[in-house]
Design a protein around this motif. Sequence first.
Motif, mmCIF file in Angstrom:
data_model
loop_
_atom_site.group_PDB
_atom_site.id
_atom_site.type_symbol
_atom_site.label_atom_id
_atom_site.label_comp_id
_atom_site.label_asym_id
_atom_site.label_seq_id
_atom_site.Cartn_x
_atom_site.Cartn_y
_atom_site.Cartn_z
ATOM 1 N N PRO A 8 0.828 -1.218 0.000
ATOM 2 C CA PRO A 8 0.000 0.000 0.000
ATOM 3 C C PRO A 8 0.860 1.265 0.000
ATOM 4 O O PRO A 8 0.768 2.115 0.886
ATOM 5 C CB PRO A 8 -0.812 -0.136 1.286
ATOM 6 C CG PRO A 8 0.059 -0.938 2.187
ATOM 7 C CD PRO A 8 0.797 -1.901 1.307
ATOM 8 N N ILE A 9 1.709 1.367 -1.003
ATOM 9 C CA ILE A 9 2.641 2.492 -1.139
ATOM 10 C C ILE A 9 2.577 2.991 -2.575
ATOM 11 O O ILE A 9 2.577 2.195 -3.518
ATOM 12 C CB ILE A 9 4.090 2.059 -0.821
ATOM 13 C CG1 ILE A 9 4.215 1.597 0.632
ATOM 14 C CG2 ILE A 9 5.080 3.191 -1.097
ATOM 15 C CD1 ILE A 9 5.546 0.922 0.943
ATOM 16 N N TYR B 125 11.586 3.762 1.252
ATOM 17 C CA TYR B 125 10.502 2.834 1.582
ATOM 18 C C TYR B 125 11.085 1.458 1.926
ATOM 19 O O TYR B 125 11.083 0.544 1.097
ATOM 20 C CB TYR B 125 9.527 2.705 0.409
ATOM 21 C CG TYR B 125 8.910 4.002 -0.035
ATOM 22 C CD1 TYR B 125 7.867 4.588 0.681
ATOM 23 C CD2 TYR B 125 9.368 4.650 -1.184
ATOM 24 C CE1 TYR B 125 7.287 5.775 0.261
ATOM 25 C CE2 TYR B 125 8.795 5.837 -1.611
ATOM 26 C CZ TYR B 125 7.760 6.397 -0.880
ATOM 27 O OH TYR B 125 7.193 7.578 -1.291
ATOM 28 N N PRO B 126 11.616 1.305 3.130
ATOM 29 C CA PRO B 126 12.237 0.028 3.505
ATOM 30 C C PRO B 126 11.267 -1.149 3.469
ATOM 31 O O PRO B 126 11.694 -2.297 3.368
ATOM 32 C CB PRO B 126 12.751 0.280 4.928
ATOM 33 C CG PRO B 126 12.014 1.480 5.418
ATOM 34 C CD PRO B 126 11.728 2.305 4.209
ATOM 35 N N GLN B 127 9.957 -0.864 3.508
ATOM 36 C CA GLN B 127 8.965 -1.954 3.431
ATOM 37 C C GLN B 127 9.082 -2.689 2.093
ATOM 38 O O GLN B 127 8.852 -3.900 2.019
ATOM 39 C CB GLN B 127 7.549 -1.394 3.584
ATOM 40 C CG GLN B 127 7.337 -0.543 4.814
ATOM 41 C CD GLN B 127 7.408 0.945 4.484
ATOM 42 O OE1 GLN B 127 8.387 1.422 3.903
ATOM 43 N NE2 GLN B 127 6.376 1.667 4.867
ATOM 44 N N ILE B 128 9.393 -1.945 1.042
ATOM 45 C CA ILE B 128 9.517 -2.569 -0.281
ATOM 46 C C ILE B 128 10.727 -3.490 -0.311
ATOM 47 O O ILE B 128 10.679 -4.600 -0.865
ATOM 48 C CB ILE B 128 9.596 -1.501 -1.394
ATOM 49 C CG1 ILE B 128 8.385 -0.569 -1.332
ATOM 50 C CG2 ILE B 128 9.688 -2.157 -2.766
ATOM 51 C CD1 ILE B 128 8.424 0.581 -2.336
ATOM 52 N N THR C 94 13.120 -9.183 0.171
ATOM 53 C CA THR C 94 13.824 -10.130 1.039
ATOM 54 C C THR C 94 12.926 -11.312 1.388
ATOM 55 O O THR C 94 13.361 -12.477 1.363
ATOM 56 C CB THR C 94 14.290 -9.418 2.319
ATOM 57 O OG1 THR C 94 15.191 -8.360 1.979
ATOM 58 C CG2 THR C 94 14.994 -10.394 3.254
ATOM 59 N N SER C 95 11.665 -11.024 1.680
ATOM 60 C CA SER C 95 10.717 -12.085 2.047
ATOM 61 C C SER C 95 10.479 -13.050 0.887
ATOM 62 O O SER C 95 10.321 -14.262 1.099
ATOM 63 C CB SER C 95 9.386 -11.471 2.489
ATOM 64 O OG SER C 95 9.551 -10.687 3.651
ATOM 65 N N LEU C 96 10.466 -12.542 -0.326
ATOM 66 C CA LEU C 96 10.271 -13.398 -1.496
ATOM 67 C C LEU C 96 11.456 -14.348 -1.679
ATOM 68 O O LEU C 96 11.279 -15.528 -1.974
ATOM 69 C CB LEU C 96 10.054 -12.535 -2.738
ATOM 70 C CG LEU C 96 8.692 -11.821 -2.791
ATOM 71 C CD1 LEU C 96 8.690 -10.744 -3.872
ATOM 72 C CD2 LEU C 96 7.568 -12.812 -3.033
#
Length: 267
Positions: free
Chosen positions: A169-170, A217-220, A225-227
């Motif tokens: 949501p960015i 935007y460190p969330q991106i 990393t999660s992928l």
Amino acid sequence: MLSFPNAKINLGLNITEKRADGYHNLETVFYPINIKDAVEIVDATETSCRIHGIAIPGDANDNLCYKAYQLIKNDYDIPAQQINLLKNIPVGAGLGGGSADCAFVVKLINEKFKLNLSVEQMEDYAKRLGADCAFFIENKPVYAFNKGDEFEKCEVDLSGWFKVLVKPPIHVSTADAYALVKPQKPLQSLKEMIHLSPTTWKDKVINDFEQSVFVKYPQIHQIKTSLYDAGATFALMSGSGSSVFAIFNEPVKLPELEKNNLVYYNI
């Protein structure tokens, strides 16, 4: 008359230099994916554009679909049309949704009014609307260069891979992304590397926008990393963000990402 514009992802993106006209030269590979809008043109007494689904900032009649109609209207005596756009492709995601919509309007107008425009003529109209718009005329994988509006055929096929796209949501401003990027010529052209197996792409096929966008935007960055933590063979932010795509050997579910993000599977 109805059509279904699809999104794209960027398989690599190198910003190679800033041009004298203020734009940037780049190299990338545009690859079509199966996330779609719907666009319809119908006869009307006055031309207008109506947008449904995901909200798009600004006046609907400033939309690229409306501008596509007006551009062709300047050269051909075509009647007024109501343009209905059902927006499903996320906005501000680096997926080229707006570019796809206007390119498909060009194709719809050509077909409906039997203008007999060639691919080259339709691409010329599309280029005047945006750098990547012309890609969606033929809608096949291409190596793109200069401003991203010159193409060479690219034999890359990801149909045998399971593909995932995550849209947080960015909203990332393309203008802001360009303002923060430092142009540089890559040691090896993407044109050469893209023909290697995707198993070799990690750390070789890059997106120059990631460095600056990830800081803001460190969330991106965490999504990427999660992928990889989930077993992705390759993951990358698309365009100037904010979406991140990945390819896997086999189908996968990502419940942790689903909690807070929009996840598309097998795009």
